[in-house]
Enzyme design. Sequence first.
Site, mmCIF file in Angstrom:
data_model
loop_
_atom_site.group_PDB
_atom_site.id
_atom_site.type_symbol
_atom_site.label_atom_id
_atom_site.label_comp_id
_atom_site.label_asym_id
_atom_site.label_seq_id
_atom_site.Cartn_x
_atom_site.Cartn_y
_atom_site.Cartn_z
ATOM 1 N N GLU A 96 0.825 -1.212 0.000
ATOM 2 C CA GLU A 96 0.000 0.000 0.000
ATOM 3 C C GLU A 96 0.852 1.252 0.000
ATOM 4 O O GLU A 96 1.890 1.287 0.659
ATOM 5 C CB GLU A 96 -0.765 0.052 1.327
ATOM 6 C CG GLU A 96 -2.133 -0.511 1.307
ATOM 7 C CD GLU A 96 -2.777 -0.363 2.686
ATOM 8 O OE1 GLU A 96 -3.097 -1.419 3.259
ATOM 9 O OE2 GLU A 96 -2.941 0.766 3.176
ATOM 10 N N CYS A 109 3.429 8.495 0.946
ATOM 11 C CA CYS A 109 3.791 7.620 2.070
ATOM 12 C C CYS A 109 4.000 6.221 1.499
ATOM 13 O O CYS A 109 3.105 5.662 0.873
ATOM 14 C CB CYS A 109 2.646 7.635 3.084
ATOM 15 S SG CYS A 109 2.865 6.444 4.414
ATOM 16 N N CYS A 116 5.077 -6.868 8.466
ATOM 17 C CA CYS A 116 5.967 -6.305 9.489
ATOM 18 C C CYS A 116 6.055 -7.301 10.634
ATOM 19 O O CYS A 116 5.102 -8.025 10.913
ATOM 20 C CB CYS A 116 5.377 -4.982 9.982
ATOM 21 S SG CYS A 116 6.386 -4.145 11.223
ATOM 22 N N CYS A 120 3.311 -4.161 16.871
ATOM 23 C CA CYS A 120 2.635 -3.099 17.632
ATOM 24 C C CYS A 120 1.145 -3.446 17.729
ATOM 25 O O CYS A 120 0.514 -3.806 16.736
ATOM 26 C CB CYS A 120 2.825 -1.740 16.963
ATOM 27 S SG CYS A 120 4.551 -1.242 16.922
ATOM 28 N N CYS A 123 -1.645 -1.790 15.364
ATOM 29 C CA CYS A 123 -1.320 -1.632 13.945
ATOM 30 C C CYS A 123 -1.771 -2.838 13.117
ATOM 31 O O CYS A 123 -1.471 -3.988 13.455
ATOM 32 C CB CYS A 123 0.186 -1.428 13.799
ATOM 33 S SG CYS A 123 0.692 -1.186 12.093
ATOM 34 N N CYS A 337 -3.654 2.066 8.645
ATOM 35 C CA CYS A 337 -2.470 1.629 7.921
ATOM 36 C C CYS A 337 -2.461 0.104 7.748
ATOM 37 O O CYS A 337 -2.551 -0.632 8.709
ATOM 38 C CB CYS A 337 -1.288 2.075 8.791
ATOM 39 S SG CYS A 337 0.274 1.814 8.080
HETATM 40 N N1 SAH Z 1 7.331 0.877 11.613
HETATM 41 C C1 SAH Z 1 7.423 2.294 11.556
HETATM 42 C C2 SAH Z 1 6.655 2.946 10.411
HETATM 43 C C3 SAH Z 1 5.316 2.435 10.043
HETATM 44 S S1 SAH Z 1 3.936 2.842 11.070
HETATM 45 C C4 SAH Z 1 7.042 2.903 12.879
HETATM 46 O O1 SAH Z 1 6.650 2.171 13.778
HETATM 47 O O2 SAH Z 1 7.178 4.096 13.038
HETATM 48 C C5 SAH Z 1 3.712 4.573 10.909
HETATM 49 C C6 SAH Z 1 3.111 5.225 12.146
HETATM 50 O O3 SAH Z 1 1.697 4.906 12.274
HETATM 51 C C7 SAH Z 1 3.752 4.766 13.449
HETATM 52 O O4 SAH Z 1 3.884 5.842 14.326
HETATM 53 C C8 SAH Z 1 2.735 3.786 13.962
HETATM 54 O O5 SAH Z 1 2.895 3.540 15.320
HETATM 55 C C9 SAH Z 1 1.436 4.470 13.588
HETATM 56 N N2 SAH Z 1 0.255 3.617 13.556
HETATM 57 C C10 SAH Z 1 0.130 2.351 13.116
HETATM 58 N N3 SAH Z 1 -1.128 1.908 13.248
HETATM 59 C C11 SAH Z 1 -1.835 2.920 13.772
HETATM 60 C C12 SAH Z 1 -3.200 3.102 14.151
HETATM 61 N N4 SAH Z 1 -4.079 2.106 14.021
HETATM 62 N N5 SAH Z 1 -3.567 4.280 14.668
HETATM 63 C C13 SAH Z 1 -2.675 5.291 14.806
HETATM 64 N N6 SAH Z 1 -1.381 5.200 14.480
HETATM 65 C C14 SAH Z 1 -0.962 4.022 13.975
#
Ligand code: SAH
Length: 363
Positions: A96, A109, A116, A120, A123, A337
Amino acid sequence: MQETQKRDIKSMTLSQLEAELQAAGEKNFRAKQLYQWMHVKLARGFEEMTNLSKEFREKCGEVYDYTSLATVQVQESAIDGTRKYLFRLSDGNLVESVWMKYHHGNSVCISSQVGCRMGCRFCASTLDGLERNLLPSEMLDQIYAIQLDTGERVSNVVVMGTGEPLDNYENLLVFIRLLTDENGLHISQRNVTVSTCGLVPEIRRLAEEKLQITLALSLHAATDEKRRALMPIADRYSIQELMEACRYYFECTGRRITFEYSLVGGVNDTDQDAEKLSALAGPLNCHVNLIPVNPIKERDFVQSEASRIRTFQNNLEKNKIHVTIRREMGRDIDGACGQLRRRTMHAMEAENSLQDCGGSKTC
Ligand code: SAH
């Protein structure tokens, strides 16, 4: 007999390409011509390179692999014109990317991995784990395909899509060098942002590259205990180690770090959380970007109330922290995302399994 794998020509720097072609006995200017076709004219294959002889193009096709993306789906927001792209890579995997229009230019982006492995909790990109790293060319291809589709120049690139960019360190670095190269698209390093969940050794290594890119750290909590509840990576590195790595990054590059902080209702959005976050961000002179969490159906996290978000922001501002709330672009098409890829992937799997068993509804 096993076929030897062709090399990925779009991931080569100009000097690598020059050395290659020189060794193959080609004329000096060929490398520059090829490089321009790939990285300025954004050709989608050797066949488009019309000022090169057919014979030379065919030879290139035999020796080199030329990556390209197929567009599977484009969703456009009726609110702000944000576009979400779903691309298919040559091995069938999906990635994406998002195109956003701002006053100061167009931003893309991109994803850095297929899936991944960081885990987290909030995510969607990590729910199915890591499939593989993206090549430098496959990161570039996302930007090139979008620039070709929109017909507008991309001025900013954020590596904030699916994947942990510092978990794909070598390819990320080649990608940044190609993207910012004056012989290619020539995007300013200052207009490139890399977001990480906080891999301490790689942050230090990146600091020593002395690039002028912006580093964004996904902090999301101001104590180790709360961070561990949201991000498994917090079991590996403490906040103190992270802050030391951030200080080192600033010392080496002179670039101010951004802290990303996704506000999750009742989890990390109290006044006390704001105080603790101020204590971390203040001494480092960081910019804080607050993100209202985007709920995913697999988890029961909720967004903080709008009034709580404002109070949280005020608390930081009272402590002289530079803070912004992320504008929610493409709210109507969004899905968090990684959700577009996941939804499509699972729909395709379901369709395949129906076909496998002749469409019988009982399986
Ligand atoms: N792995 C990297 C980049 C990808 S995620 C990182 O962790 O920074 C990009 C950003 O979106 C990160 O800050 C991540 O924590 C946030 N993110 C992912 N899923 C999310 C969600 N459901 N709501 C809000 N932020 C989210």
